[in-house]
Design a protein around this motif. Structure first.
Motif, PDB file in Angstrom:
ATOM      1  N   UNK A 191      -0.649   5.326   5.272  1.00 24.70           N
ATOM      2  CA  UNK A 191      -2.116   5.388   5.383  1.00 24.70           C
ATOM      3  C   UNK A 191      -2.623   4.417   6.446  1.00 24.70           C
ATOM      4  N   UNK A 204      11.179  -0.456   1.683  1.00 23.14           N
ATOM      5  CA  UNK A 204      10.197  -1.521   1.525  1.00 23.14           C
ATOM      6  C   UNK A 204      10.826  -2.758   0.905  1.00 23.14           C
ATOM      7  N   UNK A 218     -10.433   3.113   6.006  1.00 18.47           N
ATOM      8  CA  UNK A 218      -9.581   2.595   4.940  1.00 18.47           C
ATOM      9  C   UNK A 218     -10.253   2.750   3.586  1.00 18.47           C
ATOM     10  N   UNK A 219     -11.574   2.530   3.543  1.00 14.21           N
ATOM     11  CA  UNK A 219     -12.293   2.720   2.283  1.00 14.21           C
ATOM     12  C   UNK A 219     -12.170   4.174   1.834  1.00 14.21           C
ATOM     13  N   UNK A 262       5.853   8.939  -0.001  1.00 17.39           N
ATOM     14  CA  UNK A 262       5.704   7.734  -0.807  1.00 17.39           C
ATOM     15  C   UNK A 262       5.011   8.033  -2.131  1.00 17.39           C
ATOM     16  N   UNK A 263       3.997   8.891  -2.099  1.00 14.81           N
ATOM     17  CA  UNK A 263       3.279   9.219  -3.335  1.00 14.81           C
ATOM     18  C   UNK A 263       4.193   9.982  -4.297  1.00 14.81           C
ATOM     19  N   UNK A 281      -8.143  -4.269  -8.564  1.00  7.21           N
ATOM     20  CA  UNK A 281      -8.636  -3.142  -9.359  1.00  7.21           C
ATOM     21  C   UNK A 281      -7.638  -2.629 -10.371  1.00  7.21           C
ATOM     22  N   UNK A 290       3.091   9.149   3.846  1.00  8.97           N
ATOM     23  CA  UNK A 290       2.199   9.001   2.703  1.00  8.97           C
ATOM     24  C   UNK A 290       2.628   9.930   1.576  1.00  8.97           C
ATOM     25  N   UNK A 314      -6.775   8.218  -2.166  1.00  7.13           N
ATOM     26  CA  UNK A 314      -5.403   8.132  -2.654  1.00  7.13           C
ATOM     27  C   UNK A 314      -5.223   7.141  -3.792  1.00  7.13           C
ATOM     28  N   UNK A 345       0.824  -1.198   0.000  1.00 11.98           N
ATOM     29  CA  UNK A 345       0.000   0.000   0.000  1.00 11.98           C
ATOM     30  C   UNK A 345       0.865   1.258   0.000  1.00 11.98           C
ATOM     31  N   UNK A 346       0.240   2.414  -0.161  1.00 12.81           N
ATOM     32  CA  UNK A 346       0.956   3.670   0.009  1.00 12.81           C
ATOM     33  C   UNK A 346       1.347   3.754   1.473  1.00 12.81           C
ATOM     34  N   UNK A 365      -8.037   4.268  -5.805  1.00 10.85           N
ATOM     35  CA  UNK A 365      -9.190   4.259  -6.703  1.00 10.85           C
ATOM     36  C   UNK A 365     -10.461   4.112  -5.873  1.00 10.85           C
ATOM     37  N   UNK A 366     -11.587   4.649  -6.355  1.00 13.47           N
ATOM     38  CA  UNK A 366     -12.832   4.604  -5.578  1.00 13.47           C
ATOM     39  C   UNK A 366     -13.234   3.174  -5.216  1.00 13.47           C
ATOM     40  N   UNK A 367     -13.769   3.004  -4.022  1.00 15.26           N
ATOM     41  CA  UNK A 367     -14.172   1.693  -3.528  1.00 15.26           C
ATOM     42  C   UNK A 367     -15.695   1.583  -3.627  1.00 15.26           C
ATOM     43  N   UNK A 368     -16.168   0.410  -4.089  1.00  8.98           N
ATOM     44  CA  UNK A 368     -17.608   0.223  -4.244  1.00  8.98           C
ATOM     45  C   UNK A 368     -18.296   0.114  -2.877  1.00  8.98           C
ATOM     46  N   UNK A 373       2.697   9.855   9.993  1.00  8.18           N
ATOM     47  CA  UNK A 373       2.019   8.961   9.044  1.00  8.18           C
ATOM     48  C   UNK A 373       1.746   9.683   7.733  1.00  8.18           C
ATOM     49  N   UNK A 392      -8.947  -3.794   0.129  1.00  9.13           N
ATOM     50  CA  UNK A 392      -9.374  -3.245  -1.159  1.00  9.13           C
ATOM     51  C   UNK A 392      -8.282  -3.388  -2.216  1.00  9.13           C
ATOM     52  N   UNK A 410     -12.319  -5.626  -7.932  1.00 10.05           N
ATOM     53  CA  UNK A 410     -12.230  -5.662  -6.477  1.00 10.05           C
ATOM     54  C   UNK A 410     -13.200  -6.679  -5.873  1.00 10.05           C
ATOM     55  N   UNK A 411     -13.743  -7.559  -6.715  1.00  8.11           N
ATOM     56  CA  UNK A 411     -14.652  -8.601  -6.220  1.00  8.11           C
ATOM     57  C   UNK A 411     -13.969  -9.954  -6.374  1.00  8.11           C
ATOM     58  N   UNK A 428     -12.649  -0.006   8.796  1.00  8.34           N
ATOM     59  CA  UNK A 428     -12.972  -0.336   7.405  1.00  8.34           C
ATOM     60  C   UNK A 428     -13.462   0.910   6.658  1.00  8.34           C
ATOM     61  N   UNK A 438     -19.121  -3.441  -1.511  1.00  9.94           N
ATOM     62  CA  UNK A 438     -17.998  -4.147  -0.884  1.00  9.94           C
ATOM     63  C   UNK A 438     -17.869  -3.760   0.590  1.00  9.94           C
ATOM     64  N   UNK A 439     -17.943  -2.444   0.863  1.00  8.09           N
ATOM     65  CA  UNK A 439     -17.738  -1.942   2.219  1.00  8.09           C
ATOM     66  C   UNK A 439     -18.804  -2.471   3.161  1.00  8.09           C
TER      67      UNK A 439
END
Lengths: 173, 298
Positions: A76, B38, A117-118, B25-26, B177, B22, A124, A72-73, A126-129, B18, B131, B198-199, A114, A132-133
């Protein structure tokens, strides 16, 4: 808080961060993955207050960022977990004999985590559905509070083994 | 009161650190401090994870699955079976059996035999509430794996490798995703993109040609990248579950059910060597110099 206690806190989180992707993600319960790391942070926060909670969250977040397989970034995870650890520490400050109160706090923390994080992922990355959440929220609240039944007494026992500290001591780091 | 101030100061400092991480890192590029950190930590933690996995796994397997308590010989047998199954699937996935040989040439299946696959076990799996979908496997650069290589198992395409350490590699799953794979419909050759949603059991397929025929139960295969990286050609992706055709859109889309069961990944293979280029038939004779596959990489 003496050095030994900090070492125990860090070590317990390290073990949880290593074990979680190896064991818990393989359990394949419906919905979310059982979050041992979060429960552990909550248990320490409830036992030792907001400073330990926030610090534990910070350390856990950094370790999660650095541990495969997720990339992850950076920062976060620790941002979200610092907030959670701090709030849980505040909620846990009031000494309580209730069995369910800590479990409710942990369930609440898992729901907030959750959603946080969503939100952070949506901002930062992509959009989360939403679907899912919502699915994750419900299952995670149940899993974490069930896990807390075992983890919180374990942490309390560990804490007691390490000797007494006064509340003022904890605030003074 | 002084204590309260101290508590707030600690919170503020931790949150600021934190967020600073971020932002660094970005904004940082490959090779910068945080990325190096990392990579270094993955070098240390992946072997540790593998060690813990090797200790914990037999115990877990003992309780969950007897057949998993096996030695290397059985794993080799599994791999052979996987290989046969994969080739079998490629050969039988077309509904028109009588045109099999003709289609085989078109789908580069004949060339698949010369792919070299490195077997690997899944060590770690990312949590579902992250996610993002990724796994760590126990083979790395010392086994010839680099980033952007195809990962598959007996069922079909799993994903591609991302970061690689000497003894481990991270794999971005097909359902993540960020995942986009060039795909074509088996037997008809219509082209499009399959992307993760993401499913855990669904991906989206977009067909380039809006009037091309797309039916339920059509099978998708990878169409292959240049030099087989990140995706080798002819690997089964999934089956069309439903077709959505929205008027006004330039593309036709479909929901795909992947062949791979992403919740029970264990043994996987990484394609480390694609076949010689002259072993591959060129699909479109007019564009043989331009490599139609090249535009597909993400």
């Amino acid at each position: 808080m003496n050095l030994l206690r900090w070492l125990v806190v860090i070590l317990s989180i390290f073990i949880a961060v290593i074990l979680q992707p190896i064991l818990l993600t393989r359990l394949n319960f419906p919905g979310a993955t059982v979050d041992l790391i979060l429960v552990l942070i909550c248990a320490w926060a409830i036992a030792k207050g907001p400073i330990v909670g926030a610090s534990a969250g910070f350390i856990a977040g950094l370790l999660i960022d650095l541990t495969p397989p997720t990339e992850p970034i950076m920062g976060l995870n620790s941002f979200a977990l610092v907030l959670i650890g701090f709030v849980v520490g505040l909620l846990g400050v009031k000494p309580s004999k209730s069995f369910f109160r800590p479990l409710l706090i942990v369930a609440f923390a898992s729901v907030v985590l959750i959603m946080l994080k969503a939100a952070l992922t949506s901002i930062f990355e992509s959009p989360v559905a939403f679907s899912r959440v919502s699915e994750l929220l419900f299952t995670q609240a149940i899993y974490t509070s069930l896990l807390a039944v075992f983890v919180i007494p374990l942490v309390t026992w560990l804490d007691r083994k390490l000797g007494p500290t006064s509340r003022a001591d904890e605030l003074r780091l | 009161m002084r204590d309260n101030g101290r508590v707030r100061a600690v919170l503020a400092v931790l949150l600021l650190v934190s967020l600073t991480l971020t932002i660094i890192d970005i904004r940082s590029s490959e090779g910068a401090l945080l990325k190096t950190l990392r990579a270094t930590s993955a070098n240390v933690l992946a072997p540790l994870q593998e060690g813990v996995f090797n200790v914990v796994n037999p115990i877990r397997d003992f309780f969950t699955n007897y057949s998993e308590l096996v030695n290397a010989r059985q794993r080799a047998r599994e791999l052979e079976a996987q290989n046969v199954e994969l080739q079998e699937k490629l050969k039988t996935s077309d509904d028109a059996r009588r045109r099999a040989s003709e289609l085989d040439a078109l789908l580069d299946i004949a060339a698949l035999g010369s792919y070299r696959v490195v077997p690997a076990r899944v060590i770690a799996i990312g949590p579902k509430q992250d996610f993002s979908w990724s796994i760590t496997i126990d083979a790395g650069s010392s086994d010839g794996i680099t980033s952007n290589m195809t990962v598959l198992n007996g069922q079909g395409l799993i994903g591609r490798t991302s970061s690689v350490t000497p003894d481990s590699a991270n794999v971005v799953l097909l359902i993540d995703k960020s995942s986009r794979v060039g795909a074509r419909i088996s037997g008809r050759g219509e082209l499009g993109f399959a992307s993760g949603e993401d499913l855990p059991d669904e991906i989206q397929f977009e067909l380039f040609d809006p009037i091309a025929n797309l039916e339920v139960n059509d099978i998708l295969l990878t169409w292959g990248s240049e030099d087989g990286q990140p995706f080798a050609a002819g690997i089964p992706i999934g089956r069309v579950v439903s077709v959505q055709s929205k008027p006004g859109l330039l593309t036709k889309s479909a929901r795909i059910s992947p062949f791979v069961n992403f919740s029970s990944l264990d043994l996987v293979g990484v394609v480390i060597e694609s076949p010689r280029t002259d072993a591959r038939p060129v699909i479109s004779p007019t564009t043989s110099n331009q490599e139609p596959q090249a535009e597909q990489s993400e």
